[in-house]
Design a protein around this motif. Structure first.
Motif, PDB file in Angstrom:
ATOM      1  N   GLY A   1     -10.655  -5.297  -3.461  1.00 17.88           N
ATOM      2  CA  GLY A   1     -10.886  -4.413  -4.603  1.00 17.88           C
ATOM      3  C   GLY A   1     -11.026  -2.951  -4.247  1.00 17.88           C
ATOM      4  O   GLY A   1     -11.364  -2.133  -5.112  1.00 17.88           O
ATOM      5  N   GLY A   2     -10.779  -2.594  -3.013  1.00 11.43           N
ATOM      6  CA  GLY A   2     -10.860  -1.206  -2.584  1.00 11.43           C
ATOM      7  C   GLY A   2      -9.573  -0.452  -2.843  1.00 11.43           C
ATOM      8  O   GLY A   2      -8.661  -0.944  -3.535  1.00 11.43           O
ATOM      9  N   VAL A   3      -9.461   0.738  -2.247  1.00 12.88           N
ATOM     10  CA  VAL A   3      -8.293   1.589  -2.501  1.00 12.88           C
ATOM     11  C   VAL A   3      -7.528   1.922  -1.221  1.00 12.88           C
ATOM     12  O   VAL A   3      -6.524   2.641  -1.286  1.00 12.88           O
ATOM     13  CB  VAL A   3      -8.738   2.901  -3.191  1.00 12.88           C
ATOM     14  N   GLN A   4      -7.976   1.409  -0.082  1.00 12.32           N
ATOM     15  CA  GLN A   4      -7.318   1.715   1.186  1.00 12.32           C
ATOM     16  C   GLN A   4      -6.335   0.615   1.565  1.00 12.32           C
ATOM     17  O   GLN A   4      -6.680  -0.578   1.523  1.00 12.32           O
ATOM     18  CB  GLN A   4      -8.359   1.869   2.304  1.00 12.32           C
ATOM     19  N   LEU A   5      -5.114   1.006   1.946  1.00 16.61           N
ATOM     20  CA  LEU A   5      -4.123   0.044   2.426  1.00 16.61           C
ATOM     21  C   LEU A   5      -4.368  -0.201   3.912  1.00 16.61           C
ATOM     22  O   LEU A   5      -4.259   0.718   4.729  1.00 16.61           O
ATOM     23  CB  LEU A   5      -2.710   0.577   2.208  1.00 16.61           C
TER      24      LEU A   5
ATOM     25  N   GLY B   1      -9.757 -12.484   0.796  1.00 16.43           N
ATOM     26  CA  GLY B   1      -9.821 -11.672  -0.403  1.00 16.43           C
ATOM     27  C   GLY B   1      -8.966 -12.236  -1.530  1.00 16.43           C
ATOM     28  O   GLY B   1      -8.719 -13.445  -1.617  1.00 16.43           O
ATOM     29  N   ASP B   2      -8.491 -11.350  -2.376  1.00 16.95           N
ATOM     30  CA  ASP B   2      -7.689 -11.712  -3.547  1.00 16.95           C
ATOM     31  C   ASP B   2      -6.248 -11.281  -3.321  1.00 16.95           C
ATOM     32  O   ASP B   2      -5.913 -10.086  -3.402  1.00 16.95           O
ATOM     33  CB  ASP B   2      -8.270 -11.025  -4.786  1.00 16.95           C
ATOM     34  N   GLY B   3      -5.386 -12.263  -3.024  1.00 16.80           N
ATOM     35  CA  GLY B   3      -3.991 -11.964  -2.730  1.00 16.80           C
ATOM     36  C   GLY B   3      -3.241 -11.320  -3.871  1.00 16.80           C
ATOM     37  O   GLY B   3      -2.248 -10.598  -3.654  1.00 16.80           O
ATOM     38  N   SER B   4      -3.689 -11.527  -5.105  1.00 16.66           N
ATOM     39  CA  SER B   4      -2.984 -10.946  -6.256  1.00 16.66           C
ATOM     40  C   SER B   4      -3.059  -9.422  -6.263  1.00 16.66           C
ATOM     41  O   SER B   4      -2.241  -8.751  -6.903  1.00 16.66           O
ATOM     42  CB  SER B   4      -3.572 -11.490  -7.553  1.00 16.66           C
ATOM     43  N   LEU B   5      -4.031  -8.868  -5.536  1.00 17.43           N
ATOM     44  CA  LEU B   5      -4.214  -7.417  -5.527  1.00 17.43           C
ATOM     45  C   LEU B   5      -3.213  -6.699  -4.619  1.00 17.43           C
ATOM     46  O   LEU B   5      -3.165  -5.464  -4.616  1.00 17.43           O
ATOM     47  CB  LEU B   5      -5.642  -7.078  -5.074  1.00 17.43           C
ATOM     48  N   VAL B   6      -2.409  -7.459  -3.860  1.00 14.06           N
ATOM     49  CA  VAL B   6      -1.414  -6.818  -2.987  1.00 14.06           C
ATOM     50  C   VAL B   6       0.000  -7.293  -3.281  1.00 14.06           C
ATOM     51  O   VAL B   6       0.923  -7.026  -2.514  1.00 14.06           O
ATOM     52  CB  VAL B   6      -1.751  -7.076  -1.493  1.00 14.06           C
ATOM     53  N   ARG B   7       0.187  -7.982  -4.395  1.00 17.43           N
ATOM     54  CA  ARG B   7       1.532  -8.450  -4.733  1.00 17.43           C
ATOM     55  C   ARG B   7       2.487  -7.307  -5.040  1.00 17.43           C
ATOM     56  O   ARG B   7       3.707  -7.456  -4.954  1.00 17.43           O
ATOM     57  CB  ARG B   7       1.456  -9.392  -5.943  1.00 17.43           C
ATOM     58  N   HIS B   8       1.941  -6.165  -5.424  1.00 19.41           N
ATOM     59  CA  HIS B   8       2.778  -5.028  -5.788  1.00 19.41           C
ATOM     60  C   HIS B   8       3.354  -4.304  -4.573  1.00 19.41           C
ATOM     61  O   HIS B   8       4.226  -3.442  -4.726  1.00 19.41           O
ATOM     62  CB  HIS B   8       1.965  -4.023  -6.603  1.00 19.41           C
ATOM     63  N   LEU B   9       2.876  -4.624  -3.372  1.00  7.76           N
ATOM     64  CA  LEU B   9       3.326  -3.900  -2.180  1.00  7.76           C
ATOM     65  C   LEU B   9       4.816  -4.104  -1.936  1.00  7.76           C
ATOM     66  O   LEU B   9       5.345  -5.206  -2.068  1.00  7.76           O
ATOM     67  CB  LEU B   9       2.542  -4.351  -0.954  1.00  7.76           C
TER      68      LEU B   9
END
Length: 524
Positions: free
Chosen positions: A347-351, A366-374
């Motif tokens: 849930g942070g903002v750093q890649l 963590g939550d894999g759905s938060l990086v699907r946009h990469l």
């Protein structure tokens, strides 16, 4: 015998409970700013997961970053004086030469040159001048110095002047801390002296830290003896650590390498330890880290005490990933112990590199759905960049062009590719994420001899035998079970530049801890 191993890293504090060759439990806790809070949480996690009575634990082994962090940060260092016996020689290179000014200022460093010292054969350079030495310590004491680093030319051959100086200091300034170079470093005056000055500057901190570690363990209900792991993969009792804090500097990567050997069964291999901030790569020989053969720079100070031969690269699970105009960059900047709050998957903002691994499917945190946009190309190119850099470091660590087994450990080891051109096989053993704590838990007691011997014709074998026996005796005196002690390394270097038949001989012996005897602190 139940052993509790604890390793304090920059990101996590890991703890494991080991009985024989079985890992009974393992846990991770975030490393706290005061370090001990993270230890308390890790110990509590072990107690909860294993249900073992803390009073049943036979020994506690700790790897700590307290002292190396204090030096790197130039913080909490004692006012220190360096006094060298070497005149009329060595005056062109006085103590503290080459030190960063910020460190000299941090220790309020003062240096003194006195007559004395010895030649390689033990003969005197010049006599000990007690009046000269008394004037030096009087001046230092008047300037507020509380810790003294004493060095003498060729003291590993003849420590007479250092020991005499320590006796005088004990009489004149009984509250001062004293560090002697022949007990800390190896041959080579500047590197040995620098290591001694560093040790002296950490003595006050070591008093507080060791007392705190004892208290933390006792408050957890553990009554057994506490040990700290050393740079060479062996143990020292906490009283020895109080006197020689520099011996802990490389305990982190050393513990990981020893843990990798224990978990994988590999005795000769390359170990890749991926943490939150860096990847440390070292070579195992006979189950122990290969030691550096040259002086090692610590906080930009050249030293020559025992350190493993480790190459580090700024890649870890918390490494920042930046796709800038100048090109892709992974690390060396890292979110460190803030990974669980600043990485995208949390849930942070750093890649971070962890986000990349989750997006590629090689890690599940963590939550894999938060990086699907990469962007897929970014993910692929980042992992390729990491693989190339790790490959390069492994290749540099090898002693031949042939591929070698590679053991990947550490919480971020999912970043190590399954195949590398430098590796014959890549292994990820069970409990790889806590290999550092396991290395601490299974560490052995060691003894070492490292000095110049006179080897006349026909005496070489007897000299080597005497050196081996002395190393074995030192390991036993330090608390090793006599029946388990073995010699693991012998190094002989003829010194052709010295007259006569001189050779530098180094022998290392190790054995399993004998918890039935009190460890007296005598250690190589």
């Amino acid at each position: 015998m139940l052993r509790l191993g604890i390793d304090v890293g920059g990101t996590n504090t890991d703890a494991v409970l080991v009985e024989g060759k079985q890992v009974l439990g393992a846990t991770k806790a975030a490393t706290s700013a005061d370090v001990t809070t993270g230890m308390v949480q890790a110990i509590a996690g072990i107690a909860q997961s294993t249900k073992v009575d803390p009073g049943a634990i036979s020994a506690v082994m700790i790897g700590t970053t307290h002292f190396i962090n204090a030096l790197v940060e130039a913080n909490r260092l004692a006012p220190t004086a360096a006094i060298r016996f070497g005149l009329p020689a060595t005056s062109s290179l006085p103590p503290l030469i080459g030190w960063p000014q910020r460190l000299v200022d941090a220790i309020q460093g003062r240096s003194y040159l006195c007559h004395g010292g010895h030649e390689y054969d033990g003969s005197q350079l010049s006599p000990f001048d007690e009046g000269e030495f008394l004037r030096a310590i009087e001046d230092a004491h008047g300037a507020g110095i509380r810790s003294f680093a004493i060095s003498s030319v060729f003291s590993p051959v003849n420590a007479e002047f250092e020991q005499r100086a320590a006796q005088i200091l004990a009489e004149q300034l009984p509250d001062a801390a004293v560090s002697l170079s022949h007990e800390i470093g190896r041959m080579g005056i500047l590197g040995r002296e620098n290591a001694t000055i560093i040790n002296a500057s950490l003595r006050e901190l070591a008093e507080h830290v060791t007392a705190g570690l004892r208290r933390t363990v006792a408050e957890a209900g553990i009554t057994s003896q506490v040990f700290l792991s050393q740079n060479d993969g062996t143990l020292m009792d906490i009283d020895y650590a109080r006197r020689y804090p520099v011996a802990t500097f490389a305990s982190g990567p050393t513990n990981s390498m020893r843990g990798a050997a224990f978990l994988s069964g590999q005795q000769d291999c390359v170990v890749v330890d991926v943490g939150g901030t860096t990847t440390d790569v070292g070579m195992l020989q006979n189950g122990f880290p290969r030691e550096a053969t040259t002086d090692v720079s610590v906080a930009d100070v050249q030293t020559n005490f025992r350190m493993p031969d480790v190459l580090s690269v700024g890649i870890g699970g918390g490494s920042l990933v930046k796709d800038a105009e100048i090109g892709l960059r992974v690390g060396p900047e890292s979110v460190g112990h803030r990974l669980t709050t600043e990485a995208l998957v949390f849930g942070g903002v750093q890649l971070t590199a962890t986000d990349i691994a989750v997006a590629h499917g090689i890690a599940e945190v963590g939550d894999g759905s938060l990086v699907r946009h990469l962007d897929r190309a970014l993910v692929t190119s980042t992992l390729a960049n990491i693989a190339e850099r790790v490959n390069d470091v492994v290749d540099r660590m090898k002693v031949s062009a042939e591929p070698v087994p590679v053991v990947a450990v550490g919480g971020g080891s999912f970043l190590v590719p399954d195949e590398m051109f430098a590796a014959s096989v890549v292994l990820r053993p069970d409990h790889y994420a806590v290999a550092n704590a396991i290395g601490a838990a299974i560490a052995e007691i060691g003894g070492e001899v490292d000095r110049v011997f006179s080897v006349t014709p026909g005496t070489r074998q007897s000299v080597l035998d005497d050196a081996r026996q002395e190393a074995v005796d030192r390991a036993v005196a330090a608390g090793a079970d006599p029946s388990s002690v073995r010699v693991v390394d012998v190094e002989e270097v003829p010194l052709a530049y010295l007259p006569g038949s001189a050779a530098r001989i180094r022998v290392k012996a190790v054995g399993t801890l004998n918890v039935e005897v009190a460890v007296g602190g005598t250690h190589a």
